[in-house]
Design an enzyme around this catalytic site. Structure first.
Site, short mmCIF file in Angstrom:
data_model
loop_
_atom_site.label_atom_id
_atom_site.label_comp_id
_atom_site.label_asym_id
_atom_site.label_seq_id
_atom_site.Cartn_x
_atom_site.Cartn_y
_atom_site.Cartn_z
NE ARG A 143 -6.31 -0.73 6.34
CZ ARG A 143 -6.01 -0.75 7.03
NH1 ARG A 143 -6.68 0.20 8.17
NH2 ARG A 143 -4.92 -1.67 8.00
CE LYS A 198 -8.10 -4.07 6.07
NZ LYS A 198 -6.71 -4.87 5.46
CG HIS A 258 -5.19 0.67 -1.03
ND1 HIS A 258 -5.74 0.35 -0.15
CD2 HIS A 258 -4.24 -0.72 -1.16
CE1 HIS A 258 -5.13 -0.02 1.32
NE2 HIS A 258 -4.03 -0.61 0.35
NE ARG A 304 -3.72 1.65 3.84
CZ ARG A 304 -3.42 1.91 4.46
NH1 ARG A 304 -4.30 2.98 5.77
NH2 ARG A 304 -2.78 1.28 5.73
CG HIS A 362 0.69 -1.29 8.28
ND1 HIS A 362 0.54 -1.05 7.67
CD2 HIS A 362 -1.42 -1.34 7.29
CE1 HIS A 362 0.79 -0.86 6.37
NE2 HIS A 362 -0.61 -0.64 5.88
CE1 TYR A 419 2.36 1.58 1.00
CE2 TYR A 419 2.43 1.05 3.14
CZ TYR A 419 1.77 0.80 1.76
OH TYR A 419 0.38 0.55 1.59
#
Length: 300
Positions: free
Chosen positions: A149, A173, A246, A249, A272, A281
């Protein structure tokens, strides 16, 4: 509206300190809540405690009439539901009027990505003779080569880069750390930048920074600046496409899966928490689909 402002500021501090949300996530929450606060003002309501389910229904009608997308409406409801849940927990209100509001079904859109030929055009834009060009090339190679990110990219410290092990330590995150492998092209770009461009940029500031990527003043680069850099790269290329961190990404994940990478491995690389976030994806390009068909079907 002093009470309203105080409630919002208290929630923003909660997101930042206790939830460790990224600045961009906090910005989106604040934007959604302020939009609802503006609607409250139009309805002559000056306290979140006075918000009723009837008012919430009215707000949803306003959003519908304004032709917001289903995804945007779902995000706004989710933001406000979390906000009112927080106020209820803090005993600032007696109930959560958004608890009964149903989220509209989100439209499933395939992530926008770039083809390999388009990426090659982007890689040929940056001048490798000046510090900013070296930095921009390193950012572009790293974002595409790792799928990280933009906030993760900007938080990388020089010590997080291990050139011998060909890895970078990423703070994801929720302050979750993960090591990601770095490919040869990205490693070359980062090495060139560290040995030349970054030294020159660092010398422009009296306060030395340990951030990997610096701006023209020698200060840490912001996420917004990275987006500006990518826009300039697009302008200098002959591509007529939209690009953002993004999108790179998305491109990383799509190219990895199209070449046979394991879904769970890509999940780990992207950071994730849930496999469902990575499964978006698993679409394939028309060229890849045709290749599979020609190789697999006996009458192709």
């Amino acid at each position: 509206m002093t009470i309203v402002r105080d409630n919002i500021e208290m929630f923003m501090r909660y997101l930042s300190i206790e939830k460790n949300c990224s600045p961009l996530t906090i910005e989106h929450y604040e934007k959604d809540i302020m939009h609802f606060a503006s609607f409250m003002k139009q309805q002559a309501i000056s306290d979140f405690a006075a918000v009723s389910y009837v008012l919430v229904r009215h707000y949803l009608i306003v959003l519908h009439d304004a032709s917001y997308s289903r995804n945007t409406v779902a995000r706004k409801i989710s933001s406000l539901r979390s906000f009112f849940r927080f106020l209820n927990k803090e005993e600032s209100i007696s109930h959560n009027p958004f608890a009964m509001a149903s989220l509209p079904k989100k439209g499933r859109q395939l992530p926008h990505f770039l083809y390999q030929e388009e990426m090659e055009q982007l890689f040929s834009v940056c001048s490798l003779e000046d510090p900013l060009g070296q930095r921009n090339q390193a950012i572009l190679e790293l974002l595409y080569g790792t799928g990280i990110r933009v906030s993760e990219c900007c938080s990388i410290k020089v010590k997080d880069v291990d050139l011998s092990m060909e890895t970078v330590l990423i703070m994801g995150k929720g302050r979750k750390e993960r090591y990601v492998p770095v490919g040869s092209f990205a490693l070359s770009a980062i090495t060139r930048y560290l040995e030349d461009g970054r030294l020159k940029l660092s010398g422009k500031s009296s306060v030395k920074s340990d951030s990997l990527f610096l701006n023209y003043k020698g200060e840490p680069l912001s996420s917004r600046s990275v987006r500006t850099i990518l826009n300039k790269i697009i302008e200098q290329s002959s591509l007529n496409v939209h690009i953002s961190p993004h999108v790179l990404r998305h491109t990383f994940a799509t190219h990895m899966l199209n070449e046979g990478a394991d879904l769970r491995a890509v999940q780990e690389l992207l950071g994730h928490a849930h496999l469902s976030s990575t499964q978006v994806y698993t679409h394939v390009t028309k060229d890849h689909l045709k290749k599979i068909y020609n190789n697999a079907h006996p009458r192709a």
